[in-house]
Design an enzyme around this catalytic site. Structure first.
Site, PDB file in Angstrom:
ATOM      1  N   HIS A 151      40.897  14.467  -8.375  1.00  0.00           N
ATOM      2  CA  HIS A 151      40.825  13.072  -8.825  1.00  0.00           C
ATOM      3  C   HIS A 151      40.839  12.124  -7.618  1.00  0.00           C
ATOM      4  CE1 HIS A 151      42.439  13.743 -13.172  1.00  0.00           C
ATOM      5  NE2 HIS A 151      41.929  14.858 -12.706  1.00  0.00           N
ATOM      6  N   ASP A 199      42.675   5.729 -12.297  1.00  0.00           N
ATOM      7  CA  ASP A 199      42.389   7.048 -12.854  1.00  0.00           C
ATOM      8  C   ASP A 199      42.676   7.072 -14.353  1.00  0.00           C
ATOM      9  OD1 ASP A 199      42.260  10.091 -11.541  1.00  0.00           O
ATOM     10  OD2 ASP A 199      43.139   9.996 -13.541  1.00  0.00           O
TER      11      ASP A 199
END
Ligand code: UDP
Length: 474
Positions: free
Chosen positions: A21, A124
């Site tokens: 990520h 995120d």
């Protein structure tokens, strides 16, 4: 009327601390800065170290980019100093503690946002609470999902229709409803968070739902790769999406940037593996990697080692030192020695400069666990793949590669397993590995066409990043 000076857009990025990520989000933040945005990346100290060199180098080139560090409560949680990343966890309990530590940063991050007053936040998908933070500040929140449109379409469909729940057995297949192509899978291939409803279901639902509650979403993808699914995703969710990939190829142009990406240690000027790769013929080497989390059980490592030794091709294999049990170290060290002597294979321990290796002319294919970043990086390098999904949405990505794009061959994984509980047995046999490698690297018409399709997508990826040139600074 006097012209007003133009306001420079100020955007804050909040990456989730796990390589799959964080790496693409940092690349995205750098891409924004290269297009004239003033960028701040919020992270914790040990995580900052993994990308600080790239940020410093961009800053020295006069791009407006910096890191804002918030302390991680390691001592308070009884974690060793510097353990701040999901990939550091060696047990489900430790994973729980690190995740808890990350969730404890919420108040501090909200205060920072109030202080720094960005025009927009890119966060995120694991931080759904930032939808509310952005609302309080009256600014847009952009959702960052570090996987494919395709996998998000599959996940949405499975969450909505739950087609895997009405099957007679785990070997029965279902067709994923609502996709433009007929894609089939079995229940054990469904992502853990969608397969069964349990205490984590609500948590994942909130994360995915936060996309449609956001101003828009960013996807590390490109048009030629999955435009049909980009359209489907936009029409089913009604969200604004921007397709901004392949971000790794876009911002890491020279070898030094490629080598430094995602880790702290400096790479030796002429590392042994590079000399080894340089000694090989073009497109003759297979790169084998299972991403930043996966650990293989000892029995599986043995099968893989045998498969690679007898597949008829040279290979570079990335192995984590902390993998498995005590037998393993010994077995792998002997294997490494044997491969060194025969010059057949090379083991890289712990962390490989993946995009540098994938771009090397000697590399001709990859064995991948189907993490989205590894897929898009392989596609950018024009490489076909052997798909070996392990956990999360990786089977969905495998379907895109094998069934939709037809640039990969499945090794034959039947069931996903959570990366911290992979069991003891080998689920993929050496013969299956050899068969897949022979197909991927071989000379049959089918193999050649598959590699040609992969090369064509690699060219499309390169054209995508040539289309928009970043700002030049003076
Ligand atoms: N990576 C790397 N070297 C390694 C392992 C991983 O550079 O030895 C990078 C890889 O290039 C990718 C990211 O880490 O950018 C891993 O993300 P991916 O989505 O492929 O898999 P995950 O680690 O999330 O399972």
């Amino acid at each position: 009327m006097e012209a007003q000076p133009q306001h420079q857009l100020n955007v804050m990025f909040l990456p989730y601390p796990t390589p799959g990520h964080m790496i693409p989000m940092v690349d995205t933040a750098r891409l924004f800065a290269k297009h004239g945005v003033s960028v701040t990346i919020i992270t914790t100290p040990a995580n900052a170290l993994t990308f600080q060199k790239a940020i410093d180098s961009d800053f020295n080139c006069r791009y407006q980019i910096r890191t804002q560090v918030v302390p991680f409560p390691a001592a308070q949680l009884g974690l060793p100093d510097g353990v701040e990343n999901i990939k550091d966890s060696t047990s489900p309990e430790m994973l729980g503690t690190i995740s808890h530590g990350i969730s404890m940063l919420k108040d501090e991050i909200e205060l920072l946002l109030q202080d720094l007053k960005p025009d927009c936040i890119v966060t995120d998908f694991c931080y759904p609470w930032t939808v509310e933070s952005a609302k309080k500040l009256g600014i847009p929140r952009i959702f960052f999902y570090s996987s494919s449109y395709f996998s998000n379409c599959v996940g949405n469909s499975i969450r909505k229709h739950r087609p895997h729940e009405s099957l007679a057995s785990d070997t029965h297949k279902f067709t994923i409803p609502g996709l433009p192509q007929r894609i089939e899978m079995t229940s054990p291939q469904v992502a853990e968070w969608e397969r069964t409803r349990n205490e984590t279901t609500g948590y994942f639902d909130t994360m995915f739902k936060s996309e449609s509650r956001s101003y828009g979403a960013l996807y590390n993808s490109f048009y030629e790769l999955e435009s049909e699914y980009e359209e489907l995703h936009k029409s089913t969710l009604g969200t604004r999406c921007w397709t901004i990939g392949p971000v790794s190829a876009w911002v890491n142009k020279d070898d030094e940037q490629k080598a430094d990406r995602g880790h702290i240690e400096d790479l030796a000027e002429e590392p042994e593996w590079l000399n080894w790769l340089n000694s090989k013929q073009n497109e003759s080497v297979l790169y084998v990697s299972f991403g930043s989390h996966t650990r293989l059980p000892h029995a599986q490592l043995v099968e893989l080692a045998h498969g690679l030794e007898h597949c008829g091709h040279s290979f570079i294999w990335v192995v984590r030192k902390r993998d498995g049990n005590e037998n393993e170290g010994c077995f792998l060290q002997e294997f490494e020695q044997k491969m060194k002597e025969s010059k057949k294979g090379y083991i890289i321990w712990n962390w490989a400069p993946q995009i540098l290796i994938l771009d090397h002319p000697s590399v001709g294919g990859i064995v991948t666990h189907c993490g989205w970043n590894s897929i898009i990086e392989s596609v950018s390098a024009g490489l076909a793949m052997i798909t070996w999904p392990m956990f999360a949405e990786q089977s969905y990505n495998e379907k895109l590669v094998v069934d939709v794009l037809k640039i990969g061959v499945a090794v034959g994984v039947k069931e996903l397993r959570f990366w911290l509980s992979v069991g003891d047995e080998a689920t993929v046999r050496r013969e299956e590995i050899v068969k897949a490698v022979v197909f991927l690297m071989g000379n049959s018409q089918e193999s050649k066409e598959m590699r040609k399709r992969a090369r064509k997508l690699g060219v499309a990826a390169k054209k995508t990043i040539e289309r928009v040139e970043p700002l030049t600074t003076t």
